[in-house]
Design a protein around this motif. Structure first.
Motif, PDB file in Angstrom:
ATOM      1  N   VAL A  15       0.811  -1.222   0.000  1.00 43.40           N
ATOM      2  CA  VAL A  15       0.000   0.000   0.000  1.00 43.40           C
ATOM      3  C   VAL A  15       0.850   1.280   0.000  1.00 43.40           C
ATOM      4  O   VAL A  15       0.606   2.174  -0.818  1.00 43.40           O
TER       5      VAL A  15
ATOM      6  N   PHE B  33      -6.225   0.563   7.427  1.00 45.99           N
ATOM      7  CA  PHE B  33      -5.460   1.225   6.371  1.00 45.99           C
ATOM      8  C   PHE B  33      -5.848   2.694   6.271  1.00 45.99           C
ATOM      9  O   PHE B  33      -5.001   3.549   6.022  1.00 45.99           O
TER      10      PHE B  33
ATOM     11  N   CYS C  76      -7.700  -2.657   0.259  1.00 46.24           N
ATOM     12  CA  CYS C  76      -7.059  -2.223   1.507  1.00 46.24           C
ATOM     13  C   CYS C  76      -7.586  -0.858   1.932  1.00 46.24           C
ATOM     14  O   CYS C  76      -7.819  -0.619   3.114  1.00 46.24           O
TER      15      CYS C  76
END
Length: 197
Positions: free
Chosen positions: A147, A179, A173
């Protein structure tokens, strides 16, 4: 979704202002890199070492799968980002490029080249399977590395067209509260003056 159930306080370290080179920060992280995590009475540095500490200290969180072969696969995906893409695209590396050439867009060319090349290889490693995340149907250490690299790719204008699996995983995510809470834009909104964690 990933939840370690640990209360925490985020303290941003502004790299552009050089907070990572100030004596107070260097006392807790002599390398002057981020992140630094203070947990369980210990100071931990290096992203992957921190993630692996959390995975081992709290195996129920699922950052690493229970099967040894599956753990190797997740580590390989994470290491492809953290050891192959990230080091050559780190701020102190790319800043040095500008001292070696007068080409105005050398930094941007460098970042786009190495990030795209690394993501191309990572896309192949992830494969065309029907896993929801980089490995399996729950986020793992691999996604924790993926990410931020995708964020960096977008920041530098990398064309993500050929990275459909990576883009899909990043999108899934982004839907998860853990996240969302860790997103760099949110950290900037909640900026704190201290330089330690």
């Amino acid at each position: 979704s990933i939840s370690l159930g640990i209360d925490y306080k985020t303290v941003p370290v502004n790299l552009l202002e050089g907070a990572h080179r100030k004596p107070d920060y260097l006392k807790i992280n002599p390398q002057g890199f981020v992140p630094t995590l203070v947990i369980d009475g210990r100071i931990l540095t290096q992203s992957l070492a921190i993630i692996e500490y959390l995975a081992e200290a709290r195996p129920e969180c699922g950052l690493l799968p229970p099967d040894i072969v599956d753990r190797q696969k997740v580590r390989a995906l994470a290491y492809a980002v953290a050891m192959d893409i990230h080091p050559i695209c780190n701020m102190h590396v790319v800043s040095h490029i500008a001292t070696m050439t007068e080409k105005a867009d050398a930094r941007e060319d460098w970042m786009k080249h190495f990030i795209a090349n690394g993501l191309r290889k990572l896309e192949a490693m992830i494969g065309d399977g029907d896993d929801t995340f980089s490995f399996g149907d729950a986020p793992t250490m691999a996604d924790l590395c993926l990410v931020p690299q995708v964020y960096n790719a977008r920041r530098w204008g990398v064309d993500m067209t050929d990275f459909k699996r990576i883009d899909d995983i990043d999108g899934r995510c982004a839907e998860l509260p853990a996240f969302q809470a860790a997103h760099p834009d949110r950290a900037a909104e909640n900026s704190l003056p201290a330089a330690t964690h």
